[in-house]
Design a protein around this motif. Structure first.
Motif, short mmCIF file in Angstrom:
data_model
loop_
_atom_site.label_atom_id
_atom_site.label_comp_id
_atom_site.label_asym_id
_atom_site.label_seq_id
_atom_site.Cartn_x
_atom_site.Cartn_y
_atom_site.Cartn_z
N TYR A 154 -1.59 -9.18 -16.60
CA TYR A 154 -2.00 -8.14 -17.54
C TYR A 154 -3.53 -8.04 -17.61
O TYR A 154 -4.10 -6.93 -17.54
CB TYR A 154 -1.44 -8.44 -18.94
N SER A 155 -4.20 -9.18 -17.71
CA SER A 155 -5.66 -9.20 -17.79
C SER A 155 -6.29 -8.59 -16.54
O SER A 155 -7.30 -7.87 -16.62
CB SER A 155 -6.17 -10.64 -17.98
N LYS A 156 -5.68 -8.86 -15.38
CA LYS A 156 -6.19 -8.30 -14.13
C LYS A 156 -6.06 -6.78 -14.11
O LYS A 156 -6.99 -6.07 -13.70
CB LYS A 156 -5.43 -8.91 -12.94
N GLY A 190 2.47 -5.82 -20.85
CA GLY A 190 2.07 -5.95 -22.25
C GLY A 190 3.26 -6.04 -23.19
O GLY A 190 3.23 -6.80 -24.17
N THR A 191 4.30 -5.28 -22.92
CA THR A 191 5.50 -5.33 -23.76
C THR A 191 6.15 -6.70 -23.69
O THR A 191 6.60 -7.25 -24.70
CB THR A 191 6.50 -4.23 -23.33
N PHE A 192 6.18 -7.28 -22.49
CA PHE A 192 6.72 -8.64 -22.32
C PHE A 192 5.92 -9.63 -23.17
O PHE A 192 6.50 -10.45 -23.90
CB PHE A 192 6.65 -9.03 -20.84
N VAL A 193 4.59 -9.57 -23.09
CA VAL A 193 3.73 -10.49 -23.84
C VAL A 193 3.91 -10.29 -25.34
O VAL A 193 4.03 -11.25 -26.11
CB VAL A 193 2.25 -10.31 -23.44
N TYR A 194 3.93 -9.02 -25.77
CA TYR A 194 4.10 -8.72 -27.20
C TYR A 194 5.40 -9.31 -27.74
O TYR A 194 5.43 -9.94 -28.80
CB TYR A 194 4.07 -7.20 -27.43
N GLN A 195 6.48 -9.11 -27.01
CA GLN A 195 7.77 -9.61 -27.46
C GLN A 195 7.80 -11.13 -27.52
O GLN A 195 8.37 -11.72 -28.44
CB GLN A 195 8.88 -9.08 -26.55
N LYS A 196 7.16 -11.78 -26.54
CA LYS A 196 7.08 -13.25 -26.54
C LYS A 196 6.27 -13.75 -27.74
O LYS A 196 6.65 -14.73 -28.39
CB LYS A 196 6.42 -13.74 -25.25
N ARG A 197 5.14 -13.07 -28.03
CA ARG A 197 4.31 -13.46 -29.17
C ARG A 197 5.07 -13.28 -30.48
O ARG A 197 5.04 -14.14 -31.36
CB ARG A 197 3.02 -12.64 -29.20
N ALA A 198 5.75 -12.14 -30.62
CA ALA A 198 6.49 -11.85 -31.85
C ALA A 198 7.60 -12.87 -32.07
O ALA A 198 7.79 -13.39 -33.19
CB ALA A 198 7.06 -10.44 -31.80
N THR A 199 8.34 -13.21 -31.01
CA THR A 199 9.41 -14.20 -31.10
C THR A 199 8.86 -15.57 -31.46
O THR A 199 9.41 -16.30 -32.30
CB THR A 199 10.19 -14.27 -29.77
N PHE A 200 7.75 -15.93 -30.80
CA PHE A 200 7.10 -17.21 -31.08
C PHE A 200 6.70 -17.32 -32.55
O PHE A 200 6.96 -18.33 -33.21
CB PHE A 200 5.87 -17.38 -30.18
N ASP A 234 5.17 2.41 -28.77
CA ASP A 234 5.28 2.00 -27.38
C ASP A 234 3.89 1.98 -26.73
O ASP A 234 3.08 2.88 -26.98
CB ASP A 234 6.19 3.04 -26.70
N LEU A 235 3.60 0.95 -25.91
CA LEU A 235 2.26 0.83 -25.33
C LEU A 235 1.92 2.02 -24.43
O LEU A 235 0.77 2.46 -24.40
CB LEU A 235 2.13 -0.48 -24.54
N LEU A 236 2.89 2.55 -23.73
CA LEU A 236 2.64 3.71 -22.86
C LEU A 236 2.15 4.89 -23.69
O LEU A 236 1.19 5.59 -23.31
CB LEU A 236 3.91 4.08 -22.10
N ILE A 237 2.77 5.10 -24.84
CA ILE A 237 2.35 6.19 -25.74
C ILE A 237 0.97 5.91 -26.31
O ILE A 237 0.12 6.80 -26.38
CB ILE A 237 3.38 6.37 -26.87
N LEU A 238 0.72 4.68 -26.69
CA LEU A 238 -0.59 4.30 -27.24
C LEU A 238 -1.71 4.54 -26.22
O LEU A 238 -2.79 5.03 -26.58
CB LEU A 238 -0.58 2.83 -27.67
N LEU A 239 -1.47 4.20 -24.97
CA LEU A 239 -2.47 4.41 -23.92
C LEU A 239 -2.75 5.90 -23.73
O LEU A 239 -3.91 6.31 -23.57
CB LEU A 239 -1.99 3.79 -22.61
N GLU A 240 -1.70 6.72 -23.78
CA GLU A 240 -1.88 8.17 -23.63
C GLU A 240 -2.63 8.76 -24.83
O GLU A 240 -3.50 9.62 -24.68
CB GLU A 240 -0.51 8.84 -23.47
N GLN A 241 -2.28 8.27 -26.03
CA GLN A 241 -2.94 8.77 -27.25
C GLN A 241 -4.43 8.42 -27.28
O GLN A 241 -5.22 9.15 -27.87
CB GLN A 241 -2.26 8.19 -28.48
#
Length: 360
Positions: A154-156, A190-200, A234-241
């Motif tokens: 993601y960082s890359k 990013g969605t994968f990371v977000y979900q992992k953080r939220a679950t954690f 959704d991150l895709l929507i946020l990026l477009e906005q």
């Protein structure tokens, strides 16, 4: 997991020194400046391949020396493990496990689980969101290799997207197709990371609140909450906005690299309204909850390093903390303090073996 022996060559203020450790409690005592914290940092270095206090490799090499070597001998799962970290000036650092070098440092993360509690942790409260994200990422990465791999990817992609935005601005051009590719990659990663953080954090927050209550005798109410734009959309929507804004700024202004944690005490920000003792108790509770989480996930007792634990805490809170870490749920402890008598008086109250190591 037990650290049996530690060897340092040209590491910070040490030219050459060796230690043998007790299986339970090890206390480094001595005046300020003798290297107590440097020893704890060397142990941290073996777990993470970097210093906790100074990530610039060459600055961990002793003055007038050209290299450093840190070596530890561990007992883990009834077998001996040798881990070595070495670095030469102007050369790449090397990490070896049982004489075999790792191809990438990320392969080593989580093999020697460790939690450190230090006065430097106050950065978690006083610094920006980047420091708090690193805390979350560090806890999850010790027990989840896929998380760390995804985060690095993601960082890359963020860096690549930022370079593209700068190219657009410099050349007065725009390429929606290439940008859409990066947006899609960021969305998936990013969605994968977000979900992992939220679950954690769903698991972590109750543990943290319980740990704080034990330290403070339940006298204060603390809270910890996760702040992410991905909880809204959704991150895709946020990026477009945010595209127009990103093109002006020439960097990616939204995503999991902007997430944060909110720390509160009695419903007010602890940064502004918490005393030094309350802030330190908050940080210690965070780290003990980190210990609990890693132990549960990895099925291994992490090493626990307590650097200058007595600073800015009243005697009552210190007693609570030492009782907590002295029970059977914790493994091997390493403690640093300037007062040998104070340290020994406290650890004597714990029904565990201990070793006092005096530095001069």
């Amino acid at each position: 997991m037990i650290l049996k022996m530690l060897s340092l060559i040209n590491y910070k203020n040490f030219e050459s020194i060796n230690f043998e450790f007790d299986d339970k409690i090890n206390c480094f005592v001595g005046d300020n400046g003798v290297g107590k914290t440097n020893i704890l940092d060397a142990i941290y270095h073996l777990s993470f391949g970097k210093s906790y206090f100074n990530p610039i490799t060459r600055q961990n090499i002793k003055h007038d020396a050209d290299f450093f070597v840190v070596e530890g001998i561990y007992e883990k799962a009834n077998r001996e493990e040798k881990v070595l970290v070495s670095a030469k000036r102007n050369q790449k650092k090397v990490i070896k496990r049982n004489a075999k070098a790792y191809e990438t440092f990320s392969e080593h993360i989580g093999f020697l689980p460790l939690v450190i509690i230090s006065p430097a942790d106050r950065d978690l409260i006083t610094d920006g969101s980047d420091t708090r994200r690193k805390f979350i990422d560090g806890v999850i990465s010790q027990s989840d290799r896929s998380y760390l791999t995804t985060l690095l990817k993601y960082s890359k992609v963020v860096s690549q997207r930022n370079s593209l935005l700068k190219y657009f601005a410099a050349n007065n051009t725009f390429d929606s197709i290439t940008l859409d590719i990066y947006n899609q990659q960021l969305h998936e990663l990013g969605t994968f990371v977000y979900q992992k953080r939220a679950t954690f954090l769903e698991i972590f927050i109750p543990i943290f609140i319980e740990r704080y209550a034990a330290i403070s005798s339940g006298e204060e109410k603390v809270s910890l909450s996760y702040q992410s734009k991905l909880s809204e959309n959704d991150l895709l929507i946020l990026l477009e906005q945010n595209l127009a804004k990103d093109r002006i700024l020439q960097y990616t202004s939204v995503g999991i690299h902007k997430d944060d944690l909110s720390f509160e005490i009695n419903e007010y920000p602890i940064k502004k309204f918490g005393s030094q003792g309350q802030q330190k108790s908050f940080l210690i509770a965070l780290k003990l909850a980190q210990f609990d989480f890693i132990k549960k996930q990895s099925k291994v007792h992490p090493l626990l390093l307590l650097d200058d634990i007595f600073d800015k805490l009243d005697e009552k809170r210190v007693e609570h903390i030492i009782k907590l870490v002295g029970d059977q749920n914790f493994g091997q402890l390493f403690i640093s303090d300037t007062h040998a008598d104070r340290t020994e008086n406290v650890v004597k109250k714990i029904s565990q073996s201990y070793k006092i190591i005096r530095l001069t």
